[in-house]
Design a protein around this motif. Structure first.
Motif, PDB file in Angstrom:
ATOM      1  N   GLN A  79     -15.741  15.841  -4.021  1.00  0.00           N
ATOM      2  CA  GLN A  79     -14.456  15.232  -3.701  1.00  0.00           C
ATOM      3  C   GLN A  79     -14.663  13.732  -3.535  1.00  0.00           C
ATOM      4  OE1 GLN A  79     -13.081  16.428   0.104  1.00  0.00           O
ATOM      5  NE2 GLN A  79     -11.133  15.408  -0.042  1.00  0.00           N
ATOM      6  N   GLY A  80     -13.951  12.953  -4.296  1.00  0.00           N
ATOM      7  CA  GLY A  80     -14.079  11.511  -4.194  1.00  0.00           C
ATOM      8  C   GLY A  80     -13.170  10.965  -3.116  1.00  0.00           C
ATOM      9  N   PRO A  81     -13.228   9.699  -2.898  1.00  0.00           N
ATOM     10  CA  PRO A  81     -12.339   9.092  -1.911  1.00  0.00           C
ATOM     11  C   PRO A  81     -10.903   9.109  -2.414  1.00  0.00           C
ATOM     12  CG  PRO A  81     -13.537   7.410  -3.100  1.00  0.00           C
ATOM     13  CD  PRO A  81     -14.090   8.728  -3.550  1.00  0.00           C
ATOM     14  N   ASP A  82      -9.971   9.136  -1.471  1.00  0.00           N
ATOM     15  CA  ASP A  82      -8.563   9.064  -1.848  1.00  0.00           C
ATOM     16  C   ASP A  82      -8.275   7.667  -2.372  1.00  0.00           C
ATOM     17  OD1 ASP A  82      -8.131  11.646  -1.020  1.00  0.00           O
ATOM     18  OD2 ASP A  82      -7.552  11.052   1.013  1.00  0.00           O
ATOM     19  N   LEU A  83      -7.830   7.605  -3.606  1.00  0.00           N
ATOM     20  CA  LEU A  83      -7.533   6.313  -4.209  1.00  0.00           C
ATOM     21  C   LEU A  83      -6.051   6.013  -4.076  1.00  0.00           C
ATOM     22  CD1 LEU A  83      -9.632   6.545  -7.488  1.00  0.00           C
ATOM     23  CD2 LEU A  83     -10.211   5.388  -5.366  1.00  0.00           C
ATOM     24  N   VAL A  84      -5.750   4.853  -3.575  1.00  0.00           N
ATOM     25  CA  VAL A  84      -4.377   4.394  -3.479  1.00  0.00           C
ATOM     26  C   VAL A  84      -4.254   3.255  -4.467  1.00  0.00           C
ATOM     27  CG1 VAL A  84      -2.593   3.499  -1.963  1.00  0.00           C
ATOM     28  CG2 VAL A  84      -4.327   5.042  -1.051  1.00  0.00           C
ATOM     29  N   LEU A  85      -3.410   3.454  -5.457  1.00  0.00           N
ATOM     30  CA  LEU A  85      -3.306   2.480  -6.537  1.00  0.00           C
ATOM     31  C   LEU A  85      -1.951   1.785  -6.522  1.00  0.00           C
ATOM     32  CD1 LEU A  85      -4.842   4.684  -9.345  1.00  0.00           C
ATOM     33  CD2 LEU A  85      -5.984   2.935  -8.012  1.00  0.00           C
ATOM     34  N   GLY A  86      -1.896   0.666  -7.191  1.00  0.00           N
ATOM     35  CA  GLY A  86      -0.647  -0.055  -7.368  1.00  0.00           C
ATOM     36  C   GLY A  86      -0.104  -0.592  -6.058  1.00  0.00           C
ATOM     37  N   THR A  87       1.202  -0.603  -5.965  1.00  0.00           N
ATOM     38  CA  THR A  87       1.847  -1.170  -4.783  1.00  0.00           C
ATOM     39  C   THR A  87       1.713  -0.265  -3.565  1.00  0.00           C
ATOM     40  OG1 THR A  87       3.951  -0.201  -5.478  1.00  0.00           O
ATOM     41  CG2 THR A  87       3.510  -2.478  -6.139  1.00  0.00           C
ATOM     42  N   ASN A  88       1.385   1.001  -3.744  1.00  0.00           N
ATOM     43  CA  ASN A  88       1.230   1.896  -2.592  1.00  0.00           C
ATOM     44  C   ASN A  88       0.109   1.445  -1.663  1.00  0.00           C
ATOM     45  OD1 ASN A  88       3.326   3.550  -3.342  1.00  0.00           O
ATOM     46  ND2 ASN A  88       2.019   4.931  -4.504  1.00  0.00           N
ATOM     47  N   LYS A  89      -0.849   0.686  -2.185  1.00  0.00           N
ATOM     48  CA  LYS A  89      -1.935   0.225  -1.323  1.00  0.00           C
ATOM     49  C   LYS A  89      -1.456  -0.834  -0.330  1.00  0.00           C
ATOM     50  CE  LYS A  89      -3.664  -3.137  -4.623  1.00  0.00           C
ATOM     51  NZ  LYS A  89      -4.743  -3.487  -5.515  1.00  0.00           N
ATOM     52  N   LEU A  90      -0.280  -1.389  -0.543  1.00  0.00           N
ATOM     53  CA  LEU A  90       0.252  -2.404   0.361  1.00  0.00           C
ATOM     54  C   LEU A  90       1.021  -1.802   1.531  1.00  0.00           C
ATOM     55  CD1 LEU A  90       1.507  -4.964  -2.296  1.00  0.00           C
ATOM     56  CD2 LEU A  90      -0.616  -5.028  -0.992  1.00  0.00           C
ATOM     57  N   VAL A  91       1.417  -0.535   1.413  1.00  0.00           N
ATOM     58  CA  VAL A  91       2.167   0.108   2.494  1.00  0.00           C
ATOM     59  C   VAL A  91       1.262   0.194   3.718  1.00  0.00           C
ATOM     60  CG1 VAL A  91       3.291   2.238   3.232  1.00  0.00           C
ATOM     61  CG2 VAL A  91       3.650   1.370   0.916  1.00  0.00           C
ATOM     62  N   GLY A  92       1.797  -0.273   4.845  1.00  0.00           N
ATOM     63  CA  GLY A  92       1.034  -0.270   6.086  1.00  0.00           C
ATOM     64  C   GLY A  92       0.350  -1.594   6.372  1.00  0.00           C
ATOM     65  N   GLN A  93       0.292  -2.485   5.384  1.00  0.00           N
ATOM     66  CA  GLN A  93      -0.343  -3.784   5.613  1.00  0.00           C
ATOM     67  C   GLN A  93       0.638  -4.730   6.298  1.00  0.00           C
ATOM     68  OE1 GLN A  93      -2.384  -5.658   2.422  1.00  0.00           O
ATOM     69  NE2 GLN A  93      -3.585  -3.847   1.920  1.00  0.00           N
ATOM     70  N   ARG A  94       0.073  -5.765   6.875  1.00  0.00           N
ATOM     71  CA  ARG A  94       0.894  -6.747   7.589  1.00  0.00           C
ATOM     72  C   ARG A  94       0.954  -8.051   6.819  1.00  0.00           C
ATOM     73  NH1 ARG A  94      -0.659  -5.705  13.918  1.00  0.00           N
ATOM     74  NH2 ARG A  94      -0.029  -3.526  13.889  1.00  0.00           N
ATOM     75  N   VAL A 133       5.186  -8.927  10.013  1.00  0.00           N
ATOM     76  CA  VAL A 133       5.890  -7.698   9.653  1.00  0.00           C
ATOM     77  C   VAL A 133       4.903  -6.702   9.053  1.00  0.00           C
ATOM     78  CG1 VAL A 133       8.137  -8.788   9.276  1.00  0.00           C
ATOM     79  CG2 VAL A 133       6.499  -8.679   7.400  1.00  0.00           C
ATOM     80  N   GLU A 134       5.305  -5.441   9.093  1.00  0.00           N
ATOM     81  CA  GLU A 134       4.511  -4.377   8.489  1.00  0.00           C
ATOM     82  C   GLU A 134       5.316  -3.777   7.342  1.00  0.00           C
ATOM     83  OE1 GLU A 134       2.416  -0.120   9.633  1.00  0.00           O
ATOM     84  OE2 GLU A 134       3.206  -1.397  11.212  1.00  0.00           O
ATOM     85  N   VAL A 135       4.646  -3.543   6.229  1.00  0.00           N
ATOM     86  CA  VAL A 135       5.308  -3.000   5.041  1.00  0.00           C
ATOM     87  C   VAL A 135       5.500  -1.493   5.233  1.00  0.00           C
ATOM     88  CG1 VAL A 135       5.140  -2.649   2.558  1.00  0.00           C
ATOM     89  CG2 VAL A 135       4.296  -4.768   3.578  1.00  0.00           C
ATOM     90  N   PHE A 136       6.748  -1.048   5.111  1.00  0.00           N
ATOM     91  CA  PHE A 136       7.070   0.379   5.198  1.00  0.00           C
ATOM     92  C   PHE A 136       7.171   1.013   3.824  1.00  0.00           C
ATOM     93  CE2 PHE A 136       9.269   1.041   9.559  1.00  0.00           C
ATOM     94  CZ  PHE A 136       8.094   0.721  10.191  1.00  0.00           C
ATOM     95  N   GLU A 137       7.650   0.216   2.853  1.00  0.00           N
ATOM     96  CA  GLU A 137       7.911   0.779   1.532  1.00  0.00           C
ATOM     97  C   GLU A 137       7.988  -0.350   0.518  1.00  0.00           C
ATOM     98  OE1 GLU A 137      11.260   3.792  -0.433  1.00  0.00           O
ATOM     99  OE2 GLU A 137      11.724   2.763   1.430  1.00  0.00           O
ATOM    100  N   ILE A 138       7.645  -0.043  -0.719  1.00  0.00           N
ATOM    101  CA  ILE A 138       7.814  -0.992  -1.819  1.00  0.00           C
ATOM    102  C   ILE A 138       8.760  -0.332  -2.810  1.00  0.00           C
ATOM    103  CG2 ILE A 138       6.690  -2.255  -3.692  1.00  0.00           C
ATOM    104  CD1 ILE A 138       5.532  -3.277  -1.188  1.00  0.00           C
ATOM    105  N   ARG A 139       9.855  -1.010  -3.091  1.00  0.00           N
ATOM    106  CA  ARG A 139      10.800  -0.543  -4.117  1.00  0.00           C
ATOM    107  C   ARG A 139      10.918  -1.641  -5.150  1.00  0.00           C
ATOM    108  NH1 ARG A 139      15.728   0.562  -0.336  1.00  0.00           N
ATOM    109  NH2 ARG A 139      14.588   1.612   1.327  1.00  0.00           N
ATOM    110  N   GLY A 140      10.427  -1.340  -6.347  1.00  0.00           N
ATOM    111  CA  GLY A 140      10.431  -2.358  -7.392  1.00  0.00           C
ATOM    112  C   GLY A 140       9.507  -3.492  -6.995  1.00  0.00           C
ATOM    113  N   ALA A 141      10.080  -4.723  -6.922  1.00  0.00           N
ATOM    114  CA  ALA A 141       9.283  -5.880  -6.541  1.00  0.00           C
ATOM    115  C   ALA A 141       9.635  -6.360  -5.140  1.00  0.00           C
ATOM    116  CB  ALA A 141       9.503  -7.008  -7.544  1.00  0.00           C
ATOM    117  N   THR A 142      10.296  -5.508  -4.344  1.00  0.00           N
ATOM    118  CA  THR A 142      10.702  -5.881  -2.998  1.00  0.00           C
ATOM    119  C   THR A 142       9.988  -5.015  -1.976  1.00  0.00           C
ATOM    120  OG1 THR A 142      12.883  -6.519  -3.824  1.00  0.00           O
ATOM    121  CG2 THR A 142      12.681  -6.181  -1.455  1.00  0.00           C
ATOM    122  N   ALA A 143       9.415  -5.675  -0.978  1.00  0.00           N
ATOM    123  CA  ALA A 143       8.771  -4.966   0.118  1.00  0.00           C
ATOM    124  C   ALA A 143       9.790  -4.788   1.233  1.00  0.00           C
ATOM    125  CB  ALA A 143       7.582  -5.769   0.619  1.00  0.00           C
TER     126      ALA A 143
END
Length: 153
Positions: A79-94, A133-143
């Motif tokens: 089992q490899g590490p859970d990969l978070v790709l694309g904009t989903n890796k920004l969710v939870g960041q400040r 602020v903390e990112v909750f969601e990315i929709r398109g190009a808007t956080a």
């Protein structure tokens, strides 16, 4: 033959060492389980058990290791590490707000070294410049973000 019966623990340890080294070549986690069984045989020999008991202890331990421990280890290693790709890796960041935003006005924020369009996740919140602020969601190009309360004491 007398020496062998008096030093059976050393023979078991030699077998365990050989199997452990051989495991380094195979890397399939079978030989190391057999080595643990040989180690159990060495312990039983050191405690003075007879040859038949030593063999039974070694075999039972090796079979138990193969049946109970090896499957979970193999599954964990494959089992490899859970990969978070694309904009989903920004969710939870400040990030830091660089342009005021409200529920009706999209602002901007600095996030991961980039400038992002951002809006409050809660439409009734106003977020001022400089707030964290903390990112909750990315929709398109808007956080979509929510302010993090400051810890002023």
């Amino acid at each position: 033959m007398d020496w062998l019966s008096e030093h059976a623990w050393a023979v078991w340890l030699g077998i365990a060492a050989f199997l452990g080294i051989a495991e380094l070549m195979s890397l399939d986690l079978v030989l190391i389980m057999l080595a643990v069984g040989a180690g159990a045989g060495a312990v039983s020999a050191a405690l003075g058990a007879g040859v038949a008991v030593q063999i039974i202890v070694a075999a039972a331990t090796a079979i138990a290791m193969l049946a109970l421990v090896r499957p979970s280890l193999v599954a964990r290693l494959h089992q490899g590490p859970d990969l978070v790709l694309g904009t989903n890796k920004l969710v939870g960041q400040r990030g830091t707000v660089t342009q005021r935003m409200t529920g009706l006005v999209v602002g901007q924020m600095r996030l991961a070294g980039e400038t992002w369009s951002a809006a409050p996740y809660d439409e009734n919140v106003v977020i001022e410049v400089g707030e964290t602020v903390e990112v909750f969601e990315i929709r398109g190009a808007t956080a979509y973000v929510h302010p993090i309360p400051s810890l002023d004491i």
